[in-house]
Motif scaffolding. Structure first.
Motif, PDB file in Angstrom:
ATOM      1  N   ASP A   1       0.821  -1.208   0.000  1.00 22.55           N
ATOM      2  CA  ASP A   1       0.000   0.000   0.000  1.00 22.55           C
ATOM      3  C   ASP A   1       0.853   1.256   0.000  1.00 22.55           C
ATOM      4  O   ASP A   1       0.352   2.341  -0.327  1.00 22.55           O
ATOM      5  CB  ASP A   1      -0.915   0.009   1.224  1.00 22.55           C
ATOM      6  N   LEU A   2       2.134   1.120   0.387  1.00 20.66           N
ATOM      7  CA  LEU A   2       3.046   2.256   0.309  1.00 20.66           C
ATOM      8  C   LEU A   2       3.344   2.544  -1.157  1.00 20.66           C
ATOM      9  O   LEU A   2       3.624   1.618  -1.932  1.00 20.66           O
ATOM     10  CB  LEU A   2       4.344   1.955   1.055  1.00 20.66           C
ATOM     11  N   PRO A   3       3.305   3.785  -1.587  1.00 23.33           N
ATOM     12  CA  PRO A   3       3.430   4.088  -3.027  1.00 23.33           C
ATOM     13  C   PRO A   3       4.782   3.728  -3.617  1.00 23.33           C
ATOM     14  O   PRO A   3       4.882   3.521  -4.826  1.00 23.33           O
ATOM     15  CB  PRO A   3       3.202   5.608  -3.086  1.00 23.33           C
ATOM     16  N   TYR A   4       5.825   3.634  -2.786  1.00 18.07           N
ATOM     17  CA  TYR A   4       7.164   3.369  -3.294  1.00 18.07           C
ATOM     18  C   TYR A   4       7.611   1.931  -3.090  1.00 18.07           C
ATOM     19  O   TYR A   4       8.686   1.543  -3.541  1.00 18.07           O
ATOM     20  CB  TYR A   4       8.175   4.284  -2.583  1.00 18.07           C
ATOM     21  N   TRP A   5       6.808   1.111  -2.406  1.00 21.10           N
ATOM     22  CA  TRP A   5       7.267  -0.206  -1.982  1.00 21.10           C
ATOM     23  C   TRP A   5       7.567  -1.128  -3.158  1.00 21.10           C
ATOM     24  O   TRP A   5       8.482  -1.941  -3.119  1.00 21.10           O
ATOM     25  CB  TRP A   5       6.244  -0.846  -1.060  1.00 21.10           C
ATOM     26  N   GLN A   6       6.807  -1.021  -4.230  1.00 22.24           N
ATOM     27  CA  GLN A   6       7.017  -1.910  -5.377  1.00 22.24           C
ATOM     28  C   GLN A   6       8.343  -1.634  -6.073  1.00 22.24           C
ATOM     29  O   GLN A   6       8.875  -2.496  -6.771  1.00 22.24           O
ATOM     30  CB  GLN A   6       5.877  -1.753  -6.376  1.00 22.24           C
ATOM     31  N   ASP A   7       8.920  -0.435  -5.879  1.00 22.69           N
ATOM     32  CA  ASP A   7      10.179  -0.076  -6.533  1.00 22.69           C
ATOM     33  C   ASP A   7      11.390  -0.291  -5.648  1.00 22.69           C
ATOM     34  O   ASP A   7      12.517  -0.056  -6.091  1.00 22.69           O
ATOM     35  CB  ASP A   7      10.140   1.398  -6.963  1.00 22.69           C
ATOM     36  N   VAL A   8      11.188  -0.738  -4.417  1.00 22.49           N
ATOM     37  CA  VAL A   8      12.312  -1.005  -3.514  1.00 22.49           C
ATOM     38  C   VAL A   8      12.998  -2.295  -3.950  1.00 22.49           C
ATOM     39  O   VAL A   8      12.339  -3.329  -4.130  1.00 22.49           O
ATOM     40  CB  VAL A   8      11.828  -1.123  -2.060  1.00 22.49           C
ATOM     41  N   GLU A   9      14.317  -2.232  -4.138  1.00 22.20           N
ATOM     42  CA  GLU A   9      15.041  -3.412  -4.626  1.00 22.20           C
ATOM     43  C   GLU A   9      15.180  -4.489  -3.554  1.00 22.20           C
ATOM     44  O   GLU A   9      15.133  -5.675  -3.863  1.00 22.20           O
ATOM     45  CB  GLU A   9      16.421  -2.993  -5.130  1.00 22.20           C
ATOM     46  N   LEU A  10      15.369  -4.095  -2.306  1.00 18.60           N
ATOM     47  CA  LEU A  10      15.485  -5.054  -1.210  1.00 18.60           C
ATOM     48  C   LEU A  10      14.419  -4.717  -0.176  1.00 18.60           C
ATOM     49  O   LEU A  10      14.550  -3.768   0.590  1.00 18.60           O
ATOM     50  CB  LEU A  10      16.882  -4.999  -0.578  1.00 18.60           C
ATOM     51  N   ARG A  11      13.354  -5.490  -0.181  1.00 18.79           N
ATOM     52  CA  ARG A  11      12.243  -5.206   0.729  1.00 18.79           C
ATOM     53  C   ARG A  11      12.422  -5.894   2.075  1.00 18.79           C
ATOM     54  O   ARG A  11      12.091  -5.331   3.113  1.00 18.79           O
ATOM     55  CB  ARG A  11      10.930  -5.650   0.086  1.00 18.79           C
ATOM     56  N   HIS A  12      12.895  -7.132   2.061  1.00 19.71           N
ATOM     57  CA  HIS A  12      13.049  -7.902   3.298  1.00 19.71           C
ATOM     58  C   HIS A  12      14.432  -8.541   3.298  1.00 19.71           C
ATOM     59  O   HIS A  12      14.842  -9.151   2.305  1.00 19.71           O
ATOM     60  CB  HIS A  12      11.974  -8.983   3.411  1.00 19.71           C
ATOM     61  N   ASN A  13      15.145  -8.404   4.409  1.00 19.16           N
ATOM     62  CA  ASN A  13      16.499  -8.935   4.517  1.00 19.16           C
ATOM     63  C   ASN A  13      16.479 -10.412   4.883  1.00 19.16           C
ATOM     64  O   ASN A  13      15.690 -10.842   5.737  1.00 19.16           O
ATOM     65  CB  ASN A  13      17.281  -8.177   5.595  1.00 19.16           C
ATOM     66  N   LEU A  14      17.362 -11.177   4.234  1.00 13.67           N
ATOM     67  CA  LEU A  14      17.614 -12.544   4.682  1.00 13.67           C
ATOM     68  C   LEU A  14      18.525 -12.465   5.897  1.00 13.67           C
ATOM     69  O   LEU A  14      19.607 -11.887   5.840  1.00 13.67           O
ATOM     70  CB  LEU A  14      18.289 -13.353   3.569  1.00 13.67           C
ATOM     71  N   ASP A  15      18.087 -13.028   7.008  1.00 20.49           N
ATOM     72  CA  ASP A  15      18.824 -12.887   8.261  1.00 20.49           C
ATOM     73  C   ASP A  15      19.997 -13.857   8.296  1.00 20.49           C
ATOM     74  O   ASP A  15      19.806 -15.078   8.344  1.00 20.49           O
ATOM     75  CB  ASP A  15      17.896 -13.148   9.440  1.00 20.49           C
ATOM     76  N   ILE A  16      21.226 -13.313   8.272  1.00 26.09           N
ATOM     77  CA  ILE A  16      22.422 -14.155   8.293  1.00 26.09           C
ATOM     78  C   ILE A  16      22.531 -14.907   9.606  1.00 26.09           C
ATOM     79  O   ILE A  16      23.039 -16.037   9.652  1.00 26.09           O
ATOM     80  CB  ILE A  16      23.667 -13.293   8.028  1.00 26.09           C
ATOM     81  N   MET A  17      22.083 -14.307  10.690  1.00 27.66           N
ATOM     82  CA  MET A  17      22.112 -14.995  11.981  1.00 27.66           C
ATOM     83  C   MET A  17      21.350 -16.318  11.915  1.00 27.66           C
ATOM     84  O   MET A  17      21.831 -17.360  12.363  1.00 27.66           O
ATOM     85  CB  MET A  17      21.500 -14.106  13.064  1.00 27.66           C
ATOM     86  N   TYR A  18      20.175 -16.281  11.351  1.00 29.17           N
ATOM     87  CA  TYR A  18      19.338 -17.477  11.248  1.00 29.17           C
ATOM     88  C   TYR A  18      19.946 -18.490  10.292  1.00 29.17           C
ATOM     89  O   TYR A  18      19.921 -19.703  10.533  1.00 29.17           O
ATOM     90  CB  TYR A  18      17.945 -17.058  10.780  1.00 29.17           C
TER      91      TYR A  18
END
Length: 664
Positions: free
Chosen positions: A247-264
């Motif tokens: 729903d955020l107007p810019y979210w579809q253009d974000v290249e990295l939306r969610h980080n893969l957690d290296i700790m996990y």
């Protein structure tokens, strides 16, 4: 005491029983709240108002196990202190965002009103979402892409390479050869991999338009526990819902939306490697069903189950240890010591009698994978297996470095497919769950979002632990010296006090200590480590030998304090230096590890070094060679960063170019 320890502002946290240190109030309001409401009875230690945190007090030598995370100054503390009145909404107590009892006040939700420091005008501050930091199960909840099943990889999406294991009843994720060079010989190696040639290239990332089009196919989403579960249509792929973030107007253009957690990821990879090496029942990836799946896929006949009458016999694989080797493996791990605060007491997770290591926490697995694994496997596994696991260890160690360069990340991008292909040729398909598969995307994310210290879960996990603790707590040339003294007599202002104090020489009495904290690093002498589970005596000093720079490794024997006039003090470390001049008998530098022979010493007539020049290291017994050989590991103190020197903004007029700096 509170006023003397308060910051420059005129507001402090209010400890009354309603505000509970959640709101900043002026001193006068705090006094009124305390008089009218009373103080919060659970606030026994005034940690927000100048009193020391009781959990940061050091343990005694007999009880010290090296778990000193309480001394860690977390960035989350500073972030919370930066959050002012407009960020708090306390609906349960009937308070407004400013902590007052006025029910007519307007709450601040989403945006916040702030006063300018330079002007009296009021402006509205807006926030934007950069990305989310979460573990992998929460990835599915936040993104809307299911992280289970055939298309579990949220980066590869429809191009995820997965194979169903009929006997293991799960998917395995391999296909790492797709990231190799087009003419790499492993692409045509059928026998060592899945029995087929690999002709595909690495998956392309979905564009924003493709993501939105696939989300339009998702319909009839019902939240909550629904029985029976709704089956997704084929065109819905692995989408379970459309995330509210879109729903955020810019979210579809974000290249990295969610980080893969290296700790996990590190935690799961380390557990899989250890449980398979040690054949831990219930956790090992090498099981009878895994061998049946291997036979079902018609791969690696030497590892198929062998019929022995009415029973099936499972041969010992090259990557598993026998009983005696497991005992020796665990004995080595139980005897390892680390510097204080570096890691918790891993020896508590070792069961020597049963030959297994269990219940390691995330940070323990982080240290084991990057520091211990490549050393301990040297005396047990074949060279090709040792090399593959060592390269995996080095990959995570370099990826988690505090300073990253584009050159190193491009190299990691090229290395990780080769490392995973080597593991494919060693381990069974059951080993390659989605956690191992995700490692191939970590360098790509680092290129987009930079060092992982700002994108993993460790700061938040440590701060949660902090909350839990609160709940549980109801040689000098004489001519130069004479010149300085003479100059001081003629013109005292031209000679700094520190230089003059050094020129006058130290006091004839010196103090000796068994431990000290220098540059926020705890050093202790070798003799003091006799009753401790930690190791703080190893050090390295950058020096010169025959006009060539060299790292001098040693062990600390004594700490000497020299006192000069004007209450100035200089601290010296008296050390035994290991012989690093002989590249064969004294030091061996490999591609991934450096080993030292501690039976050979050097520079016996120059045992001293300035304490401020010492960097801490720790030593691990090298079981791959005989004798007193130890692998050395350099460490960096947490929250200390090596920031490269760059030209200032003022130098821009001089034609300084900032775009050529490749350091993040």
């Amino acid at each position: 005491m509170v006023q003397s320890n308060a910051p420059a502002s005129d507001a402090i946290r209010c400890p009354c029983w309603i505000c509970r240190n959640n709101f900043f109030q002026p001193f006068t309001v705090v006094r009124d709240h305390l008089f009218l409401r009373g103080i919060d009875r659970s606030y026994n230690q005034w940690i927000f108002h100048g009193e020391d945190d009781p959990f940061q007090v050091n343990q005694s030598d007999d009880e010290d196990d090296g778990d000193d995370f309480g001394e860690y100054i977390d960035d989350v503390d500073e972030m919370l202190d930066d959050i002012r009145v407009g960020s708090f909404v306390e609906g349960a107590t009937g308070l407004n965002s400013d902590g007052s009892d006025n029910d007519n006040a307007e709450p601040n939700v989403g945006t916040s009103r702030h006063h300018s420091f330079e002007h009296s005008d009021i402006f509205r501050l807006h926030a934007s979402l950069l990305w989310t930091i979460n573990d992998f199960p929460a990835y599915a909840n936040l993104s809307g892409w299911s992280t289970k099943g055939k298309l579990a990889c949220p980066v590869c999406t429809v191009d995820t390479d997965s194979t169903w294991l009929a006997y293991g009843h799960k998917y395995c994720y391999m296909g790492h050869r797709r990231w190799l060079a087009p003419k790499h010989p492993w692409r045509k190696n059928k026998r060592a991999f899945n029995g087929a040639n690999e002709v595909q290239g690495h998956p392309a990332k979905l564009t924003a338009q493709a993501v939105l089009e696939s989300l339009r196919m998702v319909s009839n989403v019902q939240f909550g526990k629904i029985l029976p579960k709704r089956k997704r249509a084929p065109q819905e792929l692995n989408w379970t819902k459309k995330s509210i973030f879109f729903d955020l107007p810019y979210w579809q253009d974000v290249e990295l939306r969610h980080n893969l957690d290296i700790m996990y990821i590190e935690k799961n990879i380390c557990d899989s490697v250890l449980s398979t090496l040690l054949s831990i029942v219930g956790k090992s990836k090498d099981t009878t069903n895994a061998r049946r799946d291997l036979e079902h896929l018609e791969l690696r006949k030497e590892l198929h189950l062998c019929l022995d009458g009415d029973r099936c016999r499972m041969s010992l694989a090259c990557y598993t240890l026998n009983h005696n080797e497991r005992i020796s493996f665990c004995e080595w791990v139980s005897q390892v010591t680390f510097p204080d605060g570096f890691v918790s007491n891993i020896a508590q997770c070792v069961n020597i009698r049963e030959g297994k290591i269990i219940r390691m926490k995330s940070h323990d697995s982080h240290i084991f994978l990057q520091r211990l694994l490549s050393v301990v496997i040297g005396g047990f596994l074949r060279p090709n297996i040792k090399l593959a696991l060592t390269e995996l260890s080095t990959f995570f160690k370099e990826l988690c470095a505090r300073t990253l360069t584009y050159e190193s990340l491009y190299r990691l991008q090229a290395d990780i497919p080769i490392i995973l292909c080597k593991l494919e040729m060693i381990f069974l398909p059951a080993y390659f769950d989605i956690m191992v598969y995700l490692a191939i995307h970590l360098p790509d994310e680092a290129l987009l979002a930079r060092p992982v210290q700002y994108r993993w879960m460790y700061p938040f996990e440590r701060y949660l632990e902090k909350f839990k603790r609160y709940v549980r707590n109801k040689a000098r040339p004489k001519s130069s010296i004479a010149e300085i003294q003479e100059k001081h007599v003629m013109d005292p202002a031209s000679v700094p006090d520190e230089i003059y104090a050094l020129a006058c020489g130290p006091d004839k009495w010196a103090a000796s200590y068994a431990g000290c904290i220098m540059n926020r690093i705890r050093f202790q002498t070798k003799d003091r480590e006799g009753h401790r589970r930690t190791q703080n005596s190893g050090l390295v000093v950058r020096g010169e030998h025959q006009s060539n720079p060299i790292d001098l490794y040693g062990v600390l024997n004594d700490i000497i304090e020299l006192r000069y006039m004007g209450w100035h003090k200089v601290y010296l470390f008296q050390c035994d230096w290991w012989d690093v001049s002989d590249k064969r008998k004294g030091i061996r530098v490999g591609d991934h590890l450096t080993s030292l022979n501690t039976s050979r010493t050097w520079y016996k007539d120059e045992p001293f070094a300035l304490a401020c020049q010492a960097q801490q290291v720790f030593y691990l017994k090298d079981i791959s060679v005989a004798g007193n050989w130890y692998v050395v590991h350099k460490i960096k103190n947490r929250n200390v960063y090596n920031i490269p020197l760059v030209a200032s903004v003022d130098d821009a007029n001089d034609g300084a170019e900032f775009g050529d700096d490749d350091a993040f």
